[in-house]
Scaffold this active site. Structure first.
Site, mmCIF file in Angstrom:
data_model
loop_
_atom_site.group_PDB
_atom_site.id
_atom_site.type_symbol
_atom_site.label_atom_id
_atom_site.label_comp_id
_atom_site.label_asym_id
_atom_site.label_seq_id
_atom_site.Cartn_x
_atom_site.Cartn_y
_atom_site.Cartn_z
ATOM 1 N N HIS A 1 -10.048 -0.372 1.499
ATOM 2 C CA HIS A 1 -10.555 0.720 2.326
ATOM 3 C C HIS A 1 -11.499 1.585 1.513
ATOM 4 O O HIS A 1 -11.282 1.872 0.342
ATOM 5 C CB HIS A 1 -9.422 1.514 2.976
ATOM 6 C CG HIS A 1 -8.673 2.475 2.122
ATOM 7 N ND1 HIS A 1 -9.095 3.783 1.919
ATOM 8 C CD2 HIS A 1 -7.510 2.361 1.444
ATOM 9 C CE1 HIS A 1 -8.218 4.419 1.151
ATOM 10 N NE2 HIS A 1 -7.248 3.575 0.845
ATOM 11 N N HIS B 1 -3.951 11.650 -3.145
ATOM 12 C CA HIS B 1 -4.327 12.447 -1.976
ATOM 13 C C HIS B 1 -4.601 13.916 -2.318
ATOM 14 O O HIS B 1 -4.389 14.794 -1.491
ATOM 15 C CB HIS B 1 -3.267 12.340 -0.876
ATOM 16 C CG HIS B 1 -3.343 11.058 -0.106
ATOM 17 N ND1 HIS B 1 -2.590 10.823 1.028
ATOM 18 C CD2 HIS B 1 -4.075 9.927 -0.300
ATOM 19 C CE1 HIS B 1 -2.859 9.615 1.496
ATOM 20 N NE2 HIS B 1 -3.766 9.047 0.694
ATOM 21 N N ASP C 1 -9.623 -3.018 -15.402
ATOM 22 C CA ASP C 1 -10.154 -4.247 -15.974
ATOM 23 C C ASP C 1 -9.257 -5.441 -15.652
ATOM 24 O O ASP C 1 -9.727 -6.516 -15.258
ATOM 25 C CB ASP C 1 -10.303 -4.070 -17.479
ATOM 26 C CG ASP C 1 -11.162 -5.153 -18.119
ATOM 27 O OD1 ASP C 1 -11.837 -5.895 -17.400
ATOM 28 O OD2 ASP C 1 -11.153 -5.241 -19.366
ATOM 29 N N GLU D 1 -9.003 4.151 7.038
ATOM 30 C CA GLU D 1 -7.662 3.732 6.651
ATOM 31 C C GLU D 1 -6.734 4.930 6.585
ATOM 32 O O GLU D 1 -5.567 4.868 7.010
ATOM 33 C CB GLU D 1 -7.713 3.015 5.290
ATOM 34 C CG GLU D 1 -6.409 2.350 4.875
ATOM 35 C CD GLU D 1 -5.513 3.212 3.984
ATOM 36 O OE1 GLU D 1 -4.461 2.721 3.557
ATOM 37 O OE2 GLU D 1 -5.876 4.382 3.728
ATOM 38 N N GLU D 2 -7.258 6.028 6.066
ATOM 39 C CA GLU D 2 -6.435 7.227 5.886
ATOM 40 C C GLU D 2 -6.075 7.903 7.203
ATOM 41 O O GLU D 2 -5.228 8.794 7.240
ATOM 42 C CB GLU D 2 -7.152 8.226 4.977
ATOM 43 C CG GLU D 2 -7.452 7.712 3.568
ATOM 44 C CD GLU D 2 -6.205 7.517 2.705
ATOM 45 O OE1 GLU D 2 -5.087 7.692 3.217
ATOM 46 O OE2 GLU D 2 -6.363 7.187 1.517
ATOM 47 N N ASP E 1 -7.941 6.224 -5.014
ATOM 48 C CA ASP E 1 -7.536 5.857 -3.649
ATOM 49 C C ASP E 1 -8.698 6.101 -2.678
ATOM 50 O O ASP E 1 -8.822 7.197 -2.147
ATOM 51 C CB ASP E 1 -6.320 6.688 -3.234
ATOM 52 C CG ASP E 1 -5.780 6.306 -1.875
ATOM 53 O OD1 ASP E 1 -6.118 5.220 -1.380
ATOM 54 O OD2 ASP E 1 -5.025 7.115 -1.296
ATOM 55 N N ASP F 1 -5.779 -1.995 -2.910
ATOM 56 C CA ASP F 1 -5.719 -0.572 -2.570
ATOM 57 C C ASP F 1 -5.052 0.180 -3.722
ATOM 58 O O ASP F 1 -3.849 0.045 -3.936
ATOM 59 C CB ASP F 1 -4.913 -0.401 -1.275
ATOM 60 C CG ASP F 1 -4.980 1.001 -0.704
ATOM 61 O OD1 ASP F 1 -5.531 1.897 -1.370
ATOM 62 O OD2 ASP F 1 -4.484 1.191 0.424
#
Length: 475
Positions: free
Chosen positions: A118, A282, A297, A164-165, A130, A193
């Site tokens: 997302h 968030h 990585d 998505e949120e 996120d 995600d």
């Protein structure tokens, strides 16, 4: 990642020793490749997401200017790399927002391997972990594949989901608007995600039995890098849920959100026990400073490993395009006419049966260190919309191993000074009958290239690669 009171239950560490070959078993068609996806480039994408957020009220939330700027920038990168892209709009309570869908325009469109993440943040911050991290990792993998010269057997598709949120709205919109016939073509969806949490864990999705093969392949990959993993049931908190609900195999990785790292996890992964995997989850502090580059990585290399391998996974026979065979003497019945390479490879010896007629190409079978080859030049019409190489191959071997490759034959395309291996078959692919293989030639339309078979054998125990009825067709 979508906020939910149902936080996944962590499982026990996984241990695996096998090397990944998608669709593993005696008939697996490809050897393992593990690309090194650039963490420097991926970090640069995250810097861009941060710059976009900074210029747009500090966020990239769905329905807001920062999100649209993110979507347009991702689309521009994929367009420049040669992907066919779509900005798919849909309505939400926050206003119109978008999915970015990118497809590599090669490979069998009846077998789609898809990866996604997302792209939106929450409204309170820029959302760099996120889910800038997942989006940057999927983007860089897509760009690296386009630049790699790989020739995909299957169709690759990448999704960057909006909203998505707000409740997984973008991925739901996408799958709900796919015709039923198109849904059935998606063989696997991989979701990424939050993959660079500052106090990271290494979690592999375990909430869809249909995806257990891909789950195990991810686990095996990490184990091969001496990275212990844990299963996690993310309980519908991310975009794979829409695919899972349709019965599509899904898998993915996750480095942790608001949950707390245990002492046992800190012992095996490092980091701080008793602290959140991502204390800025968030929040406004989810900035470019809120990432662990080691985790990033490792995770992007896992994404690359899965894409490279599943692009070549054998999901069943591919029907070659109809049309005239562009090769001369394709069944070898005229002997070595029109073919060049090692003397004696084309033979009517009764020791190995031809599939049809009397002649075939028999590479190796010497039981000693040796290399043999066979090739023919062919012109792929510039007007082609589909082009493929098909061949029938029978492999017998004196090797008894079920896990070690000793002898191989590579199917290659020589384009000027560049040689690309379309497929590698080995002593592990032994078969008592001829098996048809079909490989994509469309990237070579408008070019004259050489189709080449290259056999290599080690110092003992023969493997014979017998090839017949080769066709290069285009439509």
């Amino acid at each position: 990642m979508l906020k939910s009171p149902l936080y996944g239950v962590l499982g026990t560490a996984l241990v695996a020793t096998a090397v990944l070959v998608p669709g593993s078993g005696a008939q697996a068609a490809q050897t393992v490749v593990s690309p090194d996806i650039s963490v420097t480039n991926t970090k640069a994408h995250l810097d861009q997401f941060q710059s976009i957020a900074t210029a747009n009220s500090g966020n990239r939330a769905a329905g807001r200017p920062g999100y649209l700027a993110s979507a347009n920038w991702v689309k521009s990168k994929l367009d420049a790399a040669g992907y066919t892209t779509v900005l798919q709009s849909f309505s939400t309570s926050a206003g119109t927002t978008y999915n970015v869908i990118a497809e590599w325009p090669y490979g069998d469109a009846n077998h789609v391997v898809m990866a996604g993440s997302h792209l939106d943040s929450v409204s309170s911050g820029p959302g760099i972990n996120d889910n800038g991290t997942g989006s940057a990792g999927v983007l860089e993998t897509a760009l690296a594949y386009a630049a790699s010269g790989q020739v995909a057997k299957n169709r690759l598709r990448f999704g960057f989901w909006g909203a998505e949120e707000l409740g997984l709205l973008g991925s739901k919109y996408y799958v709900n608007n796919l015709p039923a016939a198109e849904r059935t073509k998606i063989e696997l969806y991989l979701n990424f995600d939050m993959i660079a949490s500052p106090n990271p864990g290494y979690f592999v999705y375990d909430d869809n039995p249909a995806g257990n093969g891909a789950r195990d392949d991810l686990t095996t990959y990490f184990t091969g890098k001496s990275i212990q993993t844990e299963y996690i049931d993310v309980q519908g908190r991310s975009d794979h849920a829409a695919f899972r609900s349709l019965g599509i195999p899904t898998a993915g990785t996750f480095s942790g959100a608001e949950g707390t790292k245990t002492s046992a996890q800190a012992t095996k992964w490092g980091g701080t026990a008793g602290a959140a995997y991502d204390a800025c989850y968030h929040r406004s502090c989810d900035t470019i400073s809120n990432i662990n580059l080691t985790s990033l990585d490792r995770q992007i290399d896992a994404i690359g490993h899965m894409i490279w391998n599943y692009a070549q996974k054998d999901y069943g026979p591919v029907t070659p395009p109809t049309g005239t065979n562009l090769l001369q003497n394709p069944g070898f019945e005229s002997g070595a006419v029109n073919w060049t390479g090692t003397s004696g490879v084309i033979t009517n010896s009764s020791s190995k049966p031809a599939r049809t007629g009397s002649y075939k190409a028999w590479l190796q079978g010497n039981g000693s260190t040796s290399t043999e080859n066979l090739g023919q030049s062919v012109a792929i019409p510039a007007s082609s919309t589909a082009a493929a190489l098909s061949l029938w191959i029978r492999i017998d071997t004196a090797e008894t191993t079920t896990s070690t490759v000793y002898d191989t034959v590579k199917v290659q395309v020589v384009d000027g000074s560049t040689t690309t291996t379309l497929a590698t078959y080995s002593n592990l692919n032994k078969s008592t009958a001829y098996v048809q293989k079909t490989l994509n030639l469309l990237p070579y339309k408008g070019k004259t290239v050489t189709i080449k078979f290259l056999g290599q054998e080690d110092s003992s125990l023969q493997t014979s690669f017998v090839i017949d009825d080769v066709a290069a067709t285009a439509s």
